[in-house]
Design a protein around this motif. Structure first.
Motif, short mmCIF file in Angstrom:
data_model
loop_
_atom_site.label_atom_id
_atom_site.label_comp_id
_atom_site.label_asym_id
_atom_site.label_seq_id
_atom_site.Cartn_x
_atom_site.Cartn_y
_atom_site.Cartn_z
N THR A 54 12.70 -27.02 30.59
CA THR A 54 13.73 -27.96 31.02
C THR A 54 13.81 -29.12 30.03
O THR A 54 12.78 -29.67 29.61
N MET A 55 15.04 -29.50 29.68
CA MET A 55 15.29 -30.57 28.72
C MET A 55 16.31 -31.55 29.30
O MET A 55 17.19 -31.17 30.08
N ILE A 56 16.17 -32.82 28.91
CA ILE A 56 17.23 -33.80 29.14
C ILE A 56 18.10 -33.77 27.89
O ILE A 56 17.62 -33.98 26.78
N VAL A 57 19.40 -33.48 28.09
CA VAL A 57 20.31 -33.36 26.95
C VAL A 57 21.32 -34.50 27.03
O VAL A 57 22.15 -34.56 27.94
N ALA A 58 21.23 -35.43 26.07
CA ALA A 58 22.19 -36.53 25.98
C ALA A 58 23.14 -36.23 24.84
O ALA A 58 22.73 -35.75 23.78
N SER A 59 24.42 -36.50 25.05
CA SER A 59 25.40 -36.18 24.01
C SER A 59 26.61 -37.09 24.11
O SER A 59 26.88 -37.70 25.15
N GLY A 60 27.31 -37.14 22.98
CA GLY A 60 28.58 -37.85 22.93
C GLY A 60 29.69 -36.84 22.79
O GLY A 60 29.73 -36.09 21.80
N LYS A 61 30.59 -36.78 23.78
CA LYS A 61 31.66 -35.79 23.77
C LYS A 61 33.01 -36.48 23.89
O LYS A 61 33.15 -37.51 24.52
N GLU A 62 33.99 -35.87 23.29
CA GLU A 62 35.37 -36.34 23.43
C GLU A 62 36.29 -35.15 23.63
O GLU A 62 36.06 -34.07 23.10
N GLY A 63 37.34 -35.37 24.41
CA GLY A 63 38.25 -34.29 24.75
C GLY A 63 37.75 -33.55 25.98
O GLY A 63 36.74 -33.90 26.59
N SER A 64 38.48 -32.49 26.33
CA SER A 64 38.11 -31.70 27.50
C SER A 64 38.51 -30.26 27.29
O SER A 64 39.36 -29.94 26.46
N GLY A 65 37.89 -29.39 28.08
CA GLY A 65 38.21 -27.96 28.00
C GLY A 65 37.87 -27.37 26.65
O GLY A 65 36.84 -27.69 26.04
N GLU A 66 38.78 -26.49 26.16
CA GLU A 66 38.54 -25.83 24.88
C GLU A 66 38.64 -26.79 23.71
O GLU A 66 38.11 -26.51 22.62
N GLU A 67 39.31 -27.93 23.91
CA GLU A 67 39.47 -28.89 22.83
C GLU A 67 38.35 -29.93 22.79
O GLU A 67 38.36 -30.83 21.95
N GLN A 68 37.38 -29.81 23.70
CA GLN A 68 36.28 -30.77 23.72
C GLN A 68 35.39 -30.61 22.49
O GLN A 68 35.06 -29.49 22.09
N LYS A 69 35.00 -31.74 21.91
CA LYS A 69 34.14 -31.73 20.73
C LYS A 69 32.89 -32.55 21.01
O LYS A 69 32.94 -33.60 21.65
N ILE A 70 31.75 -32.04 20.53
CA ILE A 70 30.48 -32.75 20.67
C ILE A 70 30.21 -33.50 19.37
O ILE A 70 30.00 -32.90 18.32
N PHE A 71 30.19 -34.82 19.46
CA PHE A 71 29.97 -35.64 18.27
C PHE A 71 28.49 -35.75 17.93
O PHE A 71 28.11 -35.81 16.77
N TRP A 72 27.67 -35.82 18.97
CA TRP A 72 26.23 -35.84 18.73
C TRP A 72 25.50 -35.35 19.98
O TRP A 72 26.06 -35.33 21.07
N GLN A 73 24.26 -34.90 19.80
CA GLN A 73 23.48 -34.37 20.91
C GLN A 73 21.99 -34.57 20.61
O GLN A 73 21.53 -34.34 19.50
N LYS A 74 21.26 -35.00 21.63
CA LYS A 74 19.81 -35.24 21.50
C LYS A 74 19.12 -34.69 22.74
O LYS A 74 19.54 -34.93 23.86
N LYS A 75 18.01 -33.94 22.52
CA LYS A 75 17.27 -33.33 23.61
C LYS A 75 15.91 -33.99 23.77
O LYS A 75 15.25 -34.28 22.79
#
Length: 335
Positions: free
Chosen positions: A96-117
């Motif tokens: 199990t991990m805590i996943v923090a991320s910065g996302k913009e957009g929604s659905g198929e157009e959603q993009k992950i700008f950054w992610q940290k576990k």
């Protein structure tokens, strides 16, 4: 000729129907092989003095919000189960991990700008058989979780909304229904953290069905023989229609011949009478006439009538010891 052709087609289509109906056929069918279930349950214990709840109270799932000042820790249970169509013998590892991320957009157009576990405890390995349930319990310090995620956001100078999820990754390897398998499945629990409280969805269960294709014997059906069956019945109808037509043609020919004979005899009917030729003709002089018309002419000349013996088909006149006779086929119709 056409009747014979249609009969041959009927025989061919009948053999075709038999072959199609008795042949063994198979088809690919998709069936359920196994299902994975994963869900989270949680509760928050009231550990801080507050005006809402007595200390020690346990806040169950489904609250609109859990305040940092009231219940800063969240007790979570991840429940995993496995059901196979037949049997299962698996080695399962859950982390199990805590996943923090910065996302913009929604659905198929959603993009992950950054992610940290961030890890939540050590991975756990268990051995599971068909129908077993695996439960993994852990506790989240929510103010600390918020601080770790905000720290990354601050260092990146990222001002957009922050997304936090608890993700349990399940790796499994072994045999399912006698077949070797190896796979990975992720189960997520989103957490919305704001300045003074956090929110967790009330419904967190998920399942994943895995199918396999198998070769199964297909029973004969009408759809398999519909074309040869149609061909068979079509030709049966055509044969049934042609036979009476052929008979009608034969009858029509015989009838026409009879009418024609009657037509030829019609002018002489008034000069002919029915009778029987005498048995003893030795005393008579016999003269054979070539046609009925000539015989009628002779009768007119000597003022006699023509006698017709229907049994023998003979037309004759007896006059002054002379037999005038015309022979006709006895099978012909009488006038």
């Amino acid at each position: 000729m056409l009747t014979v052709v249609f009969l041959l087609i009927m025989v061919f289509s009948g053999l075709w129907i038999y072959e199609k109906y008795t042949e063994t056929s198979y088809e690919q069918e998709e069936v359920l092989s196994y299902t994975q279930y994963g869900t989270y349950t949680y509760s928050a214990s009231v550990t801080e003095p507050n005006p809402l709840y007595p200390e020690g109270t346990r806040l169950e799932m489904g609250k609109a919000a859990y305040f940092f000042a009231v219940s800063p820790t969240l007790d979570v249970s991840f429940i995993y189960s496995f059901e196979a169509a037949d049997s299962a013998d698996l080695d399962v590892e859950a982390e199990t991990m805590i996943v923090a991320s910065g996302k913009e957009g929604s659905g198929e157009e959603q993009k992950i700008f950054w992610q940290k576990k961030f890890s939540v405890g050590d991975p756990i390995t268990v051995k599971m058989e068909n129908g077993d349930i695996f439960i993994y319990n852990f506790t989240l310090d929510m103010p600390e979780t918020k601080l770790m995620a905000k720290k990354v956001q601050y260092q990146l100078n990222y001002s957009s909304d922050l997304a936090i999820e608890i993700v349990t990754t399940v790796d499994y390897e072994g045999k399912i229904n006698g077949q070797k398998v190896k796979g990975t499945k992720n189960f997520a629990m989103p957490i919305n953290i704001v300045s003074t409280y956090y929110q967790v969805p009330a419904e967190l269960g998920s399942r994943e069905d895995t199918y396999k294709n198998i070769r199964v014997k297909r029973d004969p059906s009408l759809s398999m023989i519909k074309f040869p069956l149609f061909l068979f019945f079509l030709n049966a109808i055509l044969v049934g229609a042609l036979i009476p037509i052929g008979k009608m043609k034969k009858i029509d020919t015989e009838y026409i011949e009879k009418i024609e004979k009657e037509r030829k005899k019609a002018p002489f009917k008034e000069f002919i009478s029915k009778g029987k030729i005498p048995e003893n003709l030795n005393s008579l002089l016999q003269v054979e006439i070539s046609s009925l018309k000539d015989l009628v002419d002779v009768a007119s000349d000597i003022n006699e009538r023509v006698i017709h013996d229907t049994a023998s088909g003979e037309y004759f006149i007896i006059h002054n010891g002379t037999l005038y006779i015309f022979f006709e086929d006895p099978s012909e119709e009488e006038y």
